[in-house]
Each structure stands twice: as structure tokens, then as C-alpha cells.
Design an enzyme around this catalytic site. Structure first.
Site, PDB file in Angstrom:
ATOM      1  CG  HIS A 121      -0.297  -0.189   2.481  1.00  0.00           C
ATOM      2  ND1 HIS A 121       0.338  -1.348   2.676  1.00  0.00           N
ATOM      3  CD2 HIS A 121      -0.283   0.286   3.590  1.00  0.00           C
ATOM      4  CE1 HIS A 121       0.702  -1.314   4.078  1.00  0.00           C
ATOM      5  NE2 HIS A 121       0.493  -0.192   4.682  1.00  0.00           N
ATOM      6  CG  PHE A 153       6.771  15.707   2.491  1.00  0.00           C
ATOM      7  CD1 PHE A 153       7.318  15.323   1.386  1.00  0.00           C
ATOM      8  CD2 PHE A 153       5.794  14.942   3.149  1.00  0.00           C
ATOM      9  CE1 PHE A 153       7.077  14.167   0.651  1.00  0.00           C
ATOM     10  CE2 PHE A 153       5.449  13.689   2.689  1.00  0.00           C
ATOM     11  CZ  PHE A 153       5.895  13.372   1.442  1.00  0.00           C
TER      12      PHE A 153
END
Ligand SMILES: O=c1[nH]c(NC[C@H](O)[C@H](O)[C@H](O)CO)c([N+](=O)[O-])c(=O)[nH]1
Length: 154
Positions: free
Chosen positions: A88, A113
Site C-alpha cells: 500500500h 515534508f
């Protein structure tokens, strides 16, 4: 008109780092790089808090809890998602990226990030302190810049 461009000096800044334990072989190196970048740009060791979460998917949630304390000038999200070993991959990457951006915008605290997303382990290692540098270090510099920039704009 004005041009806002921030200094990369971290004195007096309070920073939190949220790091995913999944792929810890890599993420621990990202954390080392982030701490190195913060300290060498003047952030006091006592002004850096670190929170470990299970994986990249949980980074946004804890980043939000930390942002809402109003104690930090910037938050760094670190993690590593490797497609080769993840069924996933897309969900973890997308939710982590979307979540981190959302925390920034809803709390007005810059969240960087620093999630390494690669096809394989070799590419992740390249970004954790070998030929492509250290994404944790780069995230630390961006955190200092964004915190100072926000203070400039007021
Ligand atoms: O940080 C990661 N979390 C991963 N999964 C865990 C996820 O972040 C959550 O911790 C988990 O789903 C529990 O919520 C990964 N993989 O699945 O491979 C990964 O590569 N990197």
C-alpha cells in the site's frame, strides 16, 4: 515592493521532529541528519524535541498534536516509504504528504515534508546520507528558513 527571504540561522527557534520507526535503518539516519542540520545552524539542543511514531502514516497526527501546543516555530516530519516492500505504498505516501500539508495549513505552523519515498532500498540509502545527501539535514534547513520567514512576514 518587499522581498521576503529568510536567514538560515536557528538561534532562539524551538523545533519538533516527528520520525516514523518503519524502515528505522533509514529513518534513524534521517533523524541524525536533521539534528545535525538544526544544531549546526544554531538551534539549541534543549530547543529540539523528538517524537517517534510507528510509521509515515502517523506522522501528521502527532505533528498536529505538537503544533497545537503552540510551543514550536516549525515541525519536521521524517519517514521512509519504499515501494519495493510496500503493497500500500501509494496510500501511505499520499496520506502522509496530504496530512503533513494539512497540518501546516490548519495550525499555521510550518511542517516540513521529510518523508523519503523511493522505489527501492538503495535509493532510500542514497537519500539518507550517501550520494544524494541527507533528506533529514535538508528538512532541518527548510524548517529554519520557514520559521524565520513566518516571523519576518509577521
Ligand atoms: O513509514 C512507513 N510506514 C509503512 N507502513 C506503516 C504505516 O505508516 C502505519 O504505521 C501503519 O499502517 C499503521 O497505521 C510502510 N509500509 O507499509 O511499507 C513504509 O514503507 N513506511
Amino acid at each position: 515592493g518587499k522581498t521576503f527571504e529568510a536567514q538560515l540561522i536557528g538561534t532562539d527557534l524551538k523545533i519538533a521532529v516527528v520520525v516514523g520507526r518503519f524502515n528505522e535503518f533509514i529513518t534513524s539516519k534521517l533523524l541524525d541528519g536533521a539534528l545535525d542540520g538544526l544544531k549546526r545552524h544554531g538551534v539549541d539542543e534543549n530547543s529540539i524535541d523528538v517524537a517517534w511514531v510507528p510509521g509515515a502514516f502517523e506522522v501528521p497526527f502527532i505533528a498536529k498534536q505538537l503544533a497545537e501546543t503552540k510551543k514550536y516555530d516549525a515541525i519536521i516530519g521524517l519517514g521512509t516509504v519504499i515501494r519495493g516492500s510496500t503493497t500500500h505504498y501509494d496510500y501511505v505516501c499520499n496520506e502522509s504528504a496530504k496530512g503533513i500539508a494539512n497540518v501546516s495549513l490548519t495550525t499555521n505552523v510550518p511542517v516540513i515534508f521529510g518523508i523519503v519515498t523511493t522505489e527501492n532500498i538503495e535509493q532510500a540509502i542514497e537519500r539518507a546520507g550517501t550520494k544524494s545527501g541527507n533528506k533529514g539535514y535538508d528538512s532541518a534547513i527548510s524548517a529554519i528558513e520557514m520559521a524565520n520567514l513566518q516571523k519576518m512576514i509577521g
